[in-house]
Design an enzyme around this catalytic site. Sequence first.
Site, PDB file in Angstrom:
ATOM      1  CD  GLU A 165      43.671  39.569  39.640  1.00 10.69           C
ATOM      2  OE1 GLU A 165      43.094  40.676  39.725  1.00 10.69           O
ATOM      3  OE2 GLU A 165      44.652  39.260  40.336  1.00 10.69           O
ATOM      4  CE1 TYR A 177      43.956  45.351  30.292  1.00 15.80           C
ATOM      5  CE2 TYR A 177      43.112  43.124  30.504  1.00 15.80           C
ATOM      6  CZ  TYR A 177      42.983  44.476  30.726  1.00 15.80           C
ATOM      7  OH  TYR A 177      41.885  44.951  31.389  1.00 15.80           O
TER       8      TYR A 177
END
Length: 241
Positions: A165, A177
Amino acid sequence: MASISDESKTDIKDGINQGMEVFIRRLQTEDIDQVVEIEREAFSPLWISTPFKRELNNQYACYLVACPDGETAQEARSESKPAMRRPLWDRLARGIDGLMGRSPELETATESVAGYVSVWFQGSEAHITEIAVRENLRGRGIGELLLIGSVRSAVKYGSNVMTLEARVSNFIAQRLYEKYGFKNVGTRKGYYSDNREDAVIMTTCPIDTEEYGRIFQGLQDNYTKRWGEIQINDSRSETGR
Ligand SMILES: CC(C)(COP(=O)(O)OP(=O)(O)OC[C@H]1O[C@@H](n2cnc3c(N)ncnc32)[C@H](O)[C@@H]1OP(=O)(O)O)[C@@H](O)C(=O)NCCC(=O)NCCS
């Protein structure tokens, strides 16, 4: 080791690491004070200290640290002064450096931990719970090296996918990411209790496939060209710490 030649020590934007060499290894007891410091710096005001000492024995988790310059790290770890006093000493040293016109970033580079990542293995998923780099050492490939280390450890553990998250406003982390194939797959409403900010849920495609293996290898090759050799040892130490 990720290292940069002497000629190019001045320009960080062009991939210069100011002569720093960085390697990744498992978290050890001696690192904990520094990791707590980095965690507090990165995640305040929502900071709740992870029980790192207890987590060292967690077989379903992997805690990795990034250490600049192996020799210096070794020296720092074998210092006789208690680790808790090091930050004060560092602050004083940095103050003196400031007065003498030396870079505080270079001073920080002599500390033994520059960043860390924690991964929990839950069923077939590897969940990155935290990743952080000391604020004044960011933008030099250390976060990426930690992410490479966590993907490698997930593949080694046999995980199928990786997930995490991130705050919707944390574009820097999301870009990191995305570079490694994480995609936005959903939202957790009001996930962060300090400001009720939403979290984006980011997940990779299956990482145990030839296709991801090829992509991951390409990313690591690019990393090596830009920052130097990747040096990661994610084995637990013999003492089991
Ligand atoms: C997120 C974090 C770990 C990245 O570490 P870092 O060492 O600064 O990152 P790197 O230098 O390895 O950069 C890797 C990639 O991150 C992204 N990135 C890093 N800095 C960036 C910036 N200022 N702007 C945009 N993207 C950036 C880029 O995709 C970059 O790859 P590129 O250089 O090929 O563009 C670091 O910013 C951090 O500790 N943040 C605070 C804690 C945090 O938010 N953790 C994530 C919680 S979900």
